[in-house]
Scaffold this active site. Structure first.
Site, short mmCIF file in Angstrom:
data_model
loop_
_atom_site.label_atom_id
_atom_site.label_comp_id
_atom_site.label_asym_id
_atom_site.label_seq_id
_atom_site.Cartn_x
_atom_site.Cartn_y
_atom_site.Cartn_z
N GLU A 1 52.83 17.74 51.37
CA GLU A 1 53.47 18.10 50.79
C GLU A 1 52.52 17.99 48.79
O GLU A 1 52.50 16.87 49.07
CB GLU A 1 55.09 17.52 50.63
N GLU B 1 57.24 17.40 39.02
CA GLU B 1 59.19 17.05 39.44
C GLU B 1 59.11 16.48 38.14
O GLU B 1 58.94 15.54 37.15
CB GLU B 1 59.01 15.77 40.23
#
Length: 519
Positions: free
Chosen positions: A165, A170
């Protein structure tokens, strides 16, 4: 003793008239035509050329030639609270921007208190290496979790986290002004507490647009905000090299884009969700993907790799070959490994475990290959595998057929790092059929663990389970004692396979193994 038989070690330089050049194909997608790519905001950026974009210069739902939706409200592996939908109430394009909206609402027939949207480019925008840029403005409410990220398209190495990933950006609402960029892999991920990444302060991230980007190279990933580099993540050959390199660096496969706002969850909801949260937006100005042809105009072959003789390990059925990285004017793509002129594997890493036949001479060749298909001259090492150990007698710990991940051989040829559920398989040549006693020369730091013993077939499937015996506390891993297993085992005449499994409650090393003896 160290089981290494090296007959010769030599570099062979092969001179040819001209290296062969093969251009790689950029990972463009079905959804983007050449004209659309040319219409993207910046078609060139230094050595990068744009291959895919969405400028959001239309009205309505996202372009379905570029985006699909993830739908549902099952927590998404993180105990998230939202239901993802494909409604315009949660996602729409207008005035040159894509807006993803998290709303406090319940849709009849569902139990979720919030709705949001999550769009993906899988099958419509899949990329291997490149520069990915997303210009966005994020929400600030406590409990929101905004993400611009990537997942593997093909799951070549298995389900999450094995195939990786990449979190380009974020942002969790309770941690004001802090942007995060992270990678997750089988070896390095947040559930193990080992994820690798960085963070940087962007004080007006919720008020102004910023460009969040990564540059993804074969063995390196760079994280930026507004062209300011704040984190570099590298593949570490010393720690993570080997045939199982992908457990640390699975980023040699295609990935696709994901953009979403989650509500709550194991990270976003650490400080709860603001009870006044009714509507929050993440606004995206554009998404641009650039790539480079690492093989363009490359007619220079990589340098010849060099075998690390001190790291060469040969047993009866395995050889571990390690070499120094080759250099190239662009990038080395991988290495080809040959045994007696037969290609037996390719590896991204500079360390490879080769499965071989016992008591056999082999010529091992390693060749570096770049992205244009240019190949180095080979480095060659000649080895001879050992015979399968015969019993009655001693079987050295390092003459194994197979070991589980994490078990390591130290400089004294002792197997270390044997933890709960780790296993070792040995091939054993029984000179006659019958019952044999088994002794283990081992060390341990406590007495709360056991050693289980099996006979198995060549695939590792159980033939017979002989139970467990307690592992004594030897008061230190350098203090070895002999442990006699509490049952006799039966071996057929000829080749048998013995499997040891560590059992117990300890999360640290359970035992070290020096050798076993069968009589």
């Amino acid at each position: 003793m160290k089981k290494i038989l090296i007959l010769t070690l030599l570099n062979i330089v092969v001179l040819t008239g001209c290296a062969t050049t093969t251009q790689i194909t950029l990972q463009t997608t079905q959804g983007t035509t050449v004209e659309e790519v040319n219409d993207c905001g910046e078609p060139k950026k230094n050595e990068w050329s744009i291959v895919w974009c969405d400028e959001f210069d239309y009205l309505g739902l996202p372009d379905n030639t570029k985006w699909s939706y993830d739908i549902g409200g099952h927590g998404w592996g993180n105990d998230e609270l939202q239901l993802y939908t494909n409604r315009e109430e949660n996602i729409f394009v207008k005035d040159g921007h894509l807006t993803i909206s998290a709303n406090k609402e319940n849709i009849p027939g569902t139990s979720n208190e919030y709705t949001s949207a999550r769009i993906v480019s899988k099958g419509k925008g899949d990329f291997l290496y490149g520069r990915i840029e997303i210009k966005a403005k994020v929400p600030d409410a406590r409990g929101t979790w905004s993400a611009l990220w990537m997942l593997p398209t093909d799951n070549e190495y298995g389900s999450w986290p094995n195939s990786g990933e990449i979190d380009i950006m974020e942002y969790v609402g309770y941690n004001t002004g802090i942007i995060h960029g992270t990678i997750h892999t089988a070896k390095y991920n947040h559930k193990l507490g080992t994820s690798i990444g960085g963070s940087t302060r962007v004080l007006d991230a919720t008020e102004a647009f910023h460009v969040y980007s990564i540059e993804w190279y074969p063995r390196e990933m760079l994280f930026f905000v507004d062209e300011n580099l704040y984190k570099i993540v590298n593949f570490n050959e010393e720690l993570d090299g080997g045939s199982d390199y992908y457990k640390a660096w699975p980023f040699d496969q295609r990935f696709h884009l994901i953009m979403n706002i989650a509500v709550g969850g194991n990270w976003g909801g650490v400080q709860g969700v603001d009870p006044n949260l009714t509507h929050e937006e993440m606004v995206i100005d554009y998404v641009r993907v650039y790539q480079r042809d690492f093989g363009r105009n490359d007619v220079t072959a990589p340098s010849v790799p060099q075998i690390k003789q001190d790291e060469l390990f040969v047993s009866s059925e395995l050889a571990t070959i390690e070499w120094t990285p080759s250099t190239d004017n662009n990038f080395v793509k991988n290495y080809e490994i040959y045994a007696n002129n037969e290609l037996i594997g390719t590896n991204f890493s500079t360390k490879h475990e080769v499965k071989l036949s016992p008591d056999t001479d082999y010529e091992i060749r390693v060749i570096a290959v770049d992205f244009a298909g240019n190949k180095s001259a080979p480095v060659i090492v000649n080895i001879k595998t050992l015979p399968i150990p015969s019993v009655s007698g001693i079987v050295e710990a390092d003459n194994y057929k197979e070991i589980s991940d994490g078990v390591k051989l130290n400089t004294n040829n002792v197997l270390t790092g044997i933890k709960k559920n780790d296993y070792i398989i040995y091939s054993i040549n029984a000179l006659e059929a019958g019952e044999y006693s088994v002794k283990f020369r081992l060390s341990s730091m406590n007495s709360d663990n056991d050693l289980a013993l099996y006979t198995v077939d060549n695939t590792g499937s159980t033939i017979e389970y002989y139970g467990m015996t307690n592992i004594p506390n030897t008061n230190g891993f350098n203090n070895f004692q002999t442990l006699t297993f509490n049952k006799f085992i039966y071996l057929e005449e000829g080749i048998n396979y013995l499997k040891l499994i560590a059992r117990g409650n300890s999360q640290s090393d359970i035992l070290w193994l020096d050798y076993l003896e069968l009589n």
